[in-house]
Design an enzyme around this catalytic site. Sequence first.
Site, short mmCIF file in Angstrom:
data_model
loop_
_atom_site.label_atom_id
_atom_site.label_comp_id
_atom_site.label_asym_id
_atom_site.label_seq_id
_atom_site.Cartn_x
_atom_site.Cartn_y
_atom_site.Cartn_z
N SER A 1 9.59 20.39 13.89
CA SER A 1 9.45 21.15 15.12
C SER A 1 9.51 20.26 16.34
O SER A 1 10.31 19.33 16.40
CB SER A 1 8.17 21.97 15.09
OG SER A 1 8.19 22.94 16.10
N ASP B 1 8.75 10.19 15.73
CA ASP B 1 10.18 9.94 15.63
C ASP B 1 10.88 11.24 16.04
O ASP B 1 10.47 12.33 15.64
CB ASP B 1 10.59 9.63 14.19
CG ASP B 1 10.21 8.23 13.74
OD1 ASP B 1 9.47 7.54 14.48
OD2 ASP B 1 10.65 7.83 12.65
N HIS C 1 1.37 10.96 16.00
CA HIS C 1 0.40 9.91 16.33
C HIS C 1 0.01 9.99 17.81
O HIS C 1 0.70 10.60 18.62
CB HIS C 1 1.00 8.54 16.02
CG HIS C 1 1.30 8.33 14.56
ND1 HIS C 1 0.54 7.51 13.75
CD2 HIS C 1 2.27 8.84 13.76
CE1 HIS C 1 1.03 7.53 12.52
NE2 HIS C 1 2.08 8.34 12.50
#
Length: 284
Positions: free
Chosen positions: A251, A91, A148
């Site tokens: 980050s 995200d 992921h």
Amino acid sequence: MFDKLFVLSQYLTPQLGISRLAGRLADNDRNPALKNRVIKWFIGRYGVDMSEAAEPDPEAYPTFNAFFTRALKPGLRPLAEGEKTLVSPVDGAISQLGQVTGDRVFQAKGQTFSLSELLGGDEATTAPFAGGEFSTIYLAPKDYHRIHMPMAGKLREMIHIPGKLFSVNPVTAENVPNLFARNERVVCLFDTEAGPLAMVLVGAMIVGSVETRWAGVVVPTSQGVTATRYEGDDAREFAKGEEMGRFRLGSTVILVMPEGAVSWNSDQVAGKTVRMGEAFGTLS
């Protein structure tokens, strides 16, 4: 003026000391009352949507880092279908994406960074990605911070590169030259059916640490750049969408693939918000 002062302060601040201290405090479980106040302040300050969390009760998390790396409810981030579909690994918001020009990667207006330096300076590591495709995704404090796999891959090597810990927000990206190749980072190299894939996990100011599924928390050493190869019994294969790492405070993730290996979807443009699992590109 404020932006210039913000950037200048980062040059003057003891980045490493502050970030390591923040990491230790974020892992501290000895003062639940203080931990709960900090988490609730953070949720309000950054607009964290706890309705998406597998555990929506802020006080249920034993530490701030447990809250920050929280899991989502099952099924909340479905993977885009298609064998040739590359999905967003996180995200976040797209900082930039496009093609590597020579050894330079576009960072922000007026700024680029060195691909070779980003990947650790080894010519053999960099060569397959010359003229290749890249995308940079910034994770804001409110975002889900597990990382992921954008496609299936076999882990080949992990390179840890010590460095600075500048903030990686848009203001800093526009004003600090070679930002992503200056900050501490972990380069994860995978072999895939579309060719090699580099996933670069970039550290930043106040980031306590980067954690991977295979090595745990990656701790800086006094040896400078360190590389670990994964072969034989140590080899690890990951499915598309499988969790491979976490940021213990937020980050940036940078994906790099060889020239022509992927075409970024036309609706994925700089500034756009993305969610893990959504269609991000098409593999050749």
